[in-house]
Scaffold this motif. Structure first.
Motif, PDB file in Angstrom:
ATOM      1  N   UNK A 213      -2.473   0.251  -2.275  1.00  0.00           N
ATOM      2  CA  UNK A 213      -3.697   0.956  -1.891  1.00  0.00           C
ATOM      3  C   UNK A 213      -4.284   0.429  -0.597  1.00  0.00           C
ATOM      4  N   UNK A 214      -3.954  -0.783  -0.242  1.00  0.00           N
ATOM      5  CA  UNK A 214      -4.445  -1.364   1.006  1.00  0.00           C
ATOM      6  C   UNK A 214      -3.443  -1.232   2.136  1.00  0.00           C
ATOM      7  N   UNK A 215      -2.462  -0.376   1.939  1.00  0.00           N
ATOM      8  CA  UNK A 215      -1.494  -0.088   2.983  1.00  0.00           C
ATOM      9  C   UNK A 215      -0.431  -1.146   3.172  1.00  0.00           C
ATOM     10  N   UNK A 216      -0.227  -1.994   2.162  1.00  0.00           N
ATOM     11  CA  UNK A 216       0.763  -3.066   2.264  1.00  0.00           C
ATOM     12  C   UNK A 216       2.031  -2.643   1.544  1.00  0.00           C
ATOM     13  N   UNK A 217       3.125  -2.563   2.275  1.00  0.00           N
ATOM     14  CA  UNK A 217       4.410  -2.227   1.670  1.00  0.00           C
ATOM     15  C   UNK A 217       4.957  -3.421   0.895  1.00  0.00           C
TER      16      UNK A 217
END
Length: 334
Positions: A213-217
């Motif tokens: 959700x925080x854009x971390x793959x």
């Protein structure tokens, strides 16, 4: 596994001759033998020298931060090369009579009078007290390129090296659940962050969702290689054939005692690879062996960093001096 040899120790230095001395009413050569001449050992030696104690520092030249070109976070010395910091520390200790041997201490034995320590040169030295400042070594994965980029493109401490790679494409290696919070430290450094689990089952559904959700793959494939040039990390190769471009990778490896001396002396090492040091109203750095103290990275007393090692060495040095002072004072009444 690949072991990178490290210690709380010096890389270079001058061989200083040992003079037989009599101090504090004792016929032993030195008040204190300090094994390991990195930040903790030097800091302890400085305080003991300023307390008029005879001190010998033995160091075998394998510093833990040897691969690093700069040391950060130490007030007034930020960005100093680690080797230069150790050189300056030696000069200060020598001003107060501290002596150095560029050698390895092979064994330490204790008797009723103090300690006898054998050096790899075949010599022996005697002392009233011993301080272990021998540090730890990092247990690195045997992944191709990992050791090559350790200290340049792969870092263990975001406080020591995070600022220098801020805003760059970063990776963090999370191979067990205890490292999940560590990954959150790296989140603060860059908006382009990839988490690598190296094939380990680390994240539950809730924690995985928080990162995504925080854009971390999150890359779950095993890492097969780290590649780059001139010490600069460029990409991380995965088992599925993909190469993920990254400027730096953060990973806190397991640690082991650099020296075999703690084990030989019967000291217990905890699950983190550190010797549990105890503290009391008399000071800190005590071990289960009377007269034997421990300071710096090898000890559980402080986080592994240069500022912490210096502070720990200072406190242990003052503790040892208090023990010596108490003994000398009470002996005067006998």
């Amino acid at each position: 596994m690949v072991f990178v040899s490290v210690s709380d120790s010096l890389m270079t230095g001058i061989l200083i001759a040992v003079d037989m001395q009599t101090t504090g009413g004792s016929d032993l050569e030195y008040d204190v033998l300090i094994i390991g001449g990195g930040p903790a050992g030097l800091s302890a030696a400085l305080q003991l020298g300023r307390s008029l104690r005879s001190v010998l520092v033995c160091d075998n030249g394998e510093p833990r931060n040897g691969p690093a070109t700069e040391a950060h976070g130490y007030l007034t010395r930020d960005s100093i090369p680690p080797e230069e910091l150790r050189r300056l520390g030696r000069e200060e200790v020598m001003k107060y009579g501290g002596e150095f041997r560029d050698t390895k201490v092979m064994n330490v034995s204790r008797d009723t009078n103090g300690f006898t320590s054998s050096l790899d040169s075949g010599e022996t030295v005697t002392s009233r007290k011993v301080v272990l400042a021998t540090g730890v070594r990092d247990d690195l994965p045997d992944t191709d390129g990992f050791e090559e980029f350790w200290g340049s493109g792969v870092h263990h401490c975001p406080y020591c090296h995070g600022y220098e790679v801020r805003g760059e494409p970063l990776g963090v290696m999370v191979t067990n659940q205890h490292m999940v919070d560590y990954a959150k430290l790296i989140y603060n450094l860059s908006e382009d962050l990839v988490v690598f689990t190296d094939g380990q089952d680390v994240f539950d559904d809730e924690s995985r969702s928080m990162f995504v959700e925080r854009g971390i793959e999150i890359k779950d494939e095993p890492i097969t290689a780290l590649t780059g040039s001139d010490g600069d990390l460029e990409s991380i190769s995965l088992a599925d054939g993909r190469d993920i471009a990254r400027h730096a990778l953060f990973y806190p490896p397991p640690m082991e005692q650099h020296s075999e001396l703690p084990e030989r002396l019967g000291l217990e090492v905890n699950q983190a690879g550190l010797v549990d040091a105890t503290r009391s109203q008399r000071g800190i750095g005590f071990t289960s062996v009377g007269g034997l103290f421990i300071a710096g990275d090898a000890s559980s007393g402080a986080p592994p960093s240069i500022p912490s090692a210096v502070a720990d060495g200072y406190a242990v040095g003052t503790t040892v001096n208090m023990e010596l002072s108490k003994e000398d004072f009470e002996r005067g009444w006998q």
